[in-house]
Design a protein around this motif. Sequence first.
Motif, PDB file in Angstrom:
ATOM      1  N   THR A 159       0.839  -1.201   0.000  1.00 52.46           N
ATOM      2  CA  THR A 159       0.000   0.000   0.000  1.00 52.46           C
ATOM      3  C   THR A 159       0.867   1.243   0.000  1.00 52.46           C
ATOM      4  O   THR A 159       2.014   1.217   0.444  1.00 52.46           O
ATOM      5  CB  THR A 159      -0.926   0.087   1.231  1.00 52.46           C
ATOM      6  OG1 THR A 159      -0.148   0.443   2.384  1.00 52.46           O
ATOM      7  CG2 THR A 159      -1.672  -1.206   1.470  1.00 52.46           C
ATOM      8  N   ASN A 160       0.285   2.339  -0.480  1.00 52.86           N
ATOM      9  CA  ASN A 160       0.941   3.621  -0.291  1.00 52.86           C
ATOM     10  C   ASN A 160       0.735   4.050   1.166  1.00 52.86           C
ATOM     11  O   ASN A 160       0.107   3.340   1.956  1.00 52.86           O
ATOM     12  CB  ASN A 160       0.405   4.657  -1.282  1.00 52.86           C
ATOM     13  CG  ASN A 160      -1.049   5.026  -1.043  1.00 52.86           C
ATOM     14  OD1 ASN A 160      -1.823   4.241  -0.509  1.00 52.86           O
ATOM     15  ND2 ASN A 160      -1.435   6.214  -1.455  1.00 52.86           N
ATOM     16  N   MET A 161       1.257   5.188   1.513  1.00 52.71           N
ATOM     17  CA  MET A 161       1.164   5.656   2.893  1.00 52.71           C
ATOM     18  C   MET A 161      -0.223   6.208   3.208  1.00 52.71           C
ATOM     19  O   MET A 161      -1.037   6.424   2.325  1.00 52.71           O
ATOM     20  CB  MET A 161       2.197   6.751   3.129  1.00 52.71           C
ATOM     21  CG  MET A 161       2.035   7.933   2.183  1.00 52.71           C
ATOM     22  SD  MET A 161       3.243   9.212   2.449  1.00 52.71           S
ATOM     23  CE  MET A 161       2.286  10.388   3.369  1.00 52.71           C
ATOM     24  N   GLY A 162      -0.505   6.400   4.474  1.00 48.26           N
ATOM     25  CA  GLY A 162      -1.686   7.135   4.894  1.00 48.26           C
ATOM     26  C   GLY A 162      -2.967   6.333   4.952  1.00 48.26           C
ATOM     27  O   GLY A 162      -3.006   5.213   5.453  1.00 48.26           O
ATOM     28  N   ALA A 163      -4.031   6.939   4.433  1.00 55.20           N
ATOM     29  CA  ALA A 163      -5.383   6.419   4.596  1.00 55.20           C
ATOM     30  C   ALA A 163      -5.557   5.008   4.048  1.00 55.20           C
ATOM     31  O   ALA A 163      -6.167   4.155   4.688  1.00 55.20           O
ATOM     32  CB  ALA A 163      -6.387   7.370   3.936  1.00 55.20           C
ATOM     33  N   LEU A 172       3.692   0.793   3.014  1.00 57.08           N
ATOM     34  CA  LEU A 172       4.878   1.592   2.706  1.00 57.08           C
ATOM     35  C   LEU A 172       4.733   2.982   3.335  1.00 57.08           C
ATOM     36  O   LEU A 172       4.404   3.957   2.666  1.00 57.08           O
ATOM     37  CB  LEU A 172       5.079   1.673   1.198  1.00 57.08           C
ATOM     38  CG  LEU A 172       6.430   2.155   0.732  1.00 57.08           C
ATOM     39  CD1 LEU A 172       7.542   1.254   1.252  1.00 57.08           C
ATOM     40  CD2 LEU A 172       6.480   2.226  -0.766  1.00 57.08           C
ATOM     41  N   GLN A 173       4.979   3.053   4.624  1.00 55.63           N
ATOM     42  CA  GLN A 173       4.841   4.306   5.358  1.00 55.63           C
ATOM     43  C   GLN A 173       5.980   5.265   5.010  1.00 55.63           C
ATOM     44  O   GLN A 173       7.109   4.860   4.833  1.00 55.63           O
ATOM     45  CB  GLN A 173       4.845   4.026   6.856  1.00 55.63           C
ATOM     46  CG  GLN A 173       3.759   3.058   7.294  1.00 55.63           C
ATOM     47  CD  GLN A 173       3.971   2.568   8.711  1.00 55.63           C
ATOM     48  OE1 GLN A 173       4.579   3.239   9.523  1.00 55.63           O
ATOM     49  NE2 GLN A 173       3.458   1.388   9.007  1.00 55.63           N
ATOM     50  N   HIS A 174       5.655   6.535   4.927  1.00 52.04           N
ATOM     51  CA  HIS A 174       6.645   7.610   4.750  1.00 52.04           C
ATOM     52  C   HIS A 174       7.435   7.505   3.446  1.00 52.04           C
ATOM     53  O   HIS A 174       8.578   7.928   3.389  1.00 52.04           O
ATOM     54  CB  HIS A 174       7.605   7.658   5.944  1.00 52.04           C
ATOM     55  CG  HIS A 174       6.918   7.586   7.267  1.00 52.04           C
ATOM     56  ND1 HIS A 174       6.018   8.537   7.682  1.00 52.04           N
ATOM     57  CD2 HIS A 174       6.962   6.656   8.248  1.00 52.04           C
ATOM     58  CE1 HIS A 174       5.544   8.219   8.866  1.00 52.04           C
ATOM     59  NE2 HIS A 174       6.086   7.072   9.232  1.00 52.04           N
ATOM     60  N   ALA A 193       5.052   2.980  -3.777  1.00 48.94           N
ATOM     61  CA  ALA A 193       4.353   1.686  -3.672  1.00 48.94           C
ATOM     62  C   ALA A 193       4.342   0.962  -5.012  1.00 48.94           C
ATOM     63  O   ALA A 193       4.572  -0.251  -5.079  1.00 48.94           O
ATOM     64  CB  ALA A 193       2.929   1.886  -3.160  1.00 48.94           C
ATOM     65  N   SER A 194       4.106   1.699  -6.085  1.00 51.66           N
ATOM     66  CA  SER A 194       4.066   1.068  -7.410  1.00 51.66           C
ATOM     67  C   SER A 194       5.431   0.521  -7.806  1.00 51.66           C
ATOM     68  O   SER A 194       5.526  -0.543  -8.424  1.00 51.66           O
ATOM     69  CB  SER A 194       3.560   2.066  -8.450  1.00 51.66           C
ATOM     70  OG  SER A 194       4.337   3.257  -8.423  1.00 51.66           O
ATOM     71  N   LEU A 199      -2.017  -1.170  -3.736  1.00 50.75           N
ATOM     72  CA  LEU A 199      -3.126  -0.270  -3.413  1.00 50.75           C
ATOM     73  C   LEU A 199      -2.526   1.123  -3.266  1.00 50.75           C
ATOM     74  O   LEU A 199      -1.762   1.383  -2.344  1.00 50.75           O
ATOM     75  CB  LEU A 199      -3.821  -0.711  -2.120  1.00 50.75           C
ATOM     76  CG  LEU A 199      -4.369  -2.140  -2.104  1.00 50.75           C
ATOM     77  CD1 LEU A 199      -5.004  -2.452  -0.758  1.00 50.75           C
ATOM     78  CD2 LEU A 199      -5.363  -2.354  -3.231  1.00 50.75           C
ATOM     79  N   ASP A 200      -2.879   2.007  -4.173  1.00 49.67           N
ATOM     80  CA  ASP A 200      -2.189   3.282  -4.320  1.00 49.67           C
ATOM     81  C   ASP A 200      -3.183   4.436  -4.339  1.00 49.67           C
ATOM     82  O   ASP A 200      -4.398   4.222  -4.341  1.00 49.67           O
ATOM     83  CB  ASP A 200      -1.398   3.236  -5.644  1.00 49.67           C
ATOM     84  CG  ASP A 200      -0.072   3.949  -5.585  1.00 49.67           C
ATOM     85  OD1 ASP A 200       0.144   4.768  -4.669  1.00 49.67           O
ATOM     86  OD2 ASP A 200       0.766   3.679  -6.462  1.00 49.67           O
TER      87      ASP A 200
END
Length: 193
Positions: free
Chosen positions: A21-25, A42-44, A49-50, A68-69
């Motif tokens: 996943t990308n960061m955040g929500a 993938l925090q920070h 992510a891709s 998931l991006d």
Amino acid sequence: MQRAKCIEAIYPELHDKLVVTNMGACAQELYDLGHRDNFFYLQHAMGLASSIGLGLAQSLPQVKVVVLDGDGSVLMNLGTLATMARYRPANLIHIVFDNGSLLSTGGFPSHTAEGITDLAAVARGAGIPHVDSVSTPYDFMEAAADAFERNALSVIVAKVEAVGPDHYGMHFQLPENAFLFKRWIAEHIRKAS
């Protein structure tokens, strides 16, 4: 449509796939459904992510990889779409939740707000073989089912509301998540061989 509901709808399909996943929500909403060791948040590292997903898909062709991006992350790394199109890993599914907002970094409008930039058109122009742009739960589920079934690089751009979780927090930090993720990969490869 809400990103959290979309993630919830595909969650049962993610038990045997590598998920980045990308960061955040997006990361928080997946985590809240129940962490699995094959999930890497993938925090920070906004925008990567891709790239991580592409690397995993290239090096582990026997495992389906789901990224998931978000629109903000993809906009920070548009070159990843061209690189994915060049290498075309058949086991990679890239789901971009486009809320037209940099929600996790202050809620500022992104370039996709008001239709300024069309990420599905960018993906098609980059040469991605299967691109779906969806804005309803039914269309999302249909596109996701097709992507999970097909053995070809797929991108889904899902238009979602600019709404995030009401809290943030996970019971581990990135190094522990990375260790668990790596161990899951090693165990999965051992079982498959």
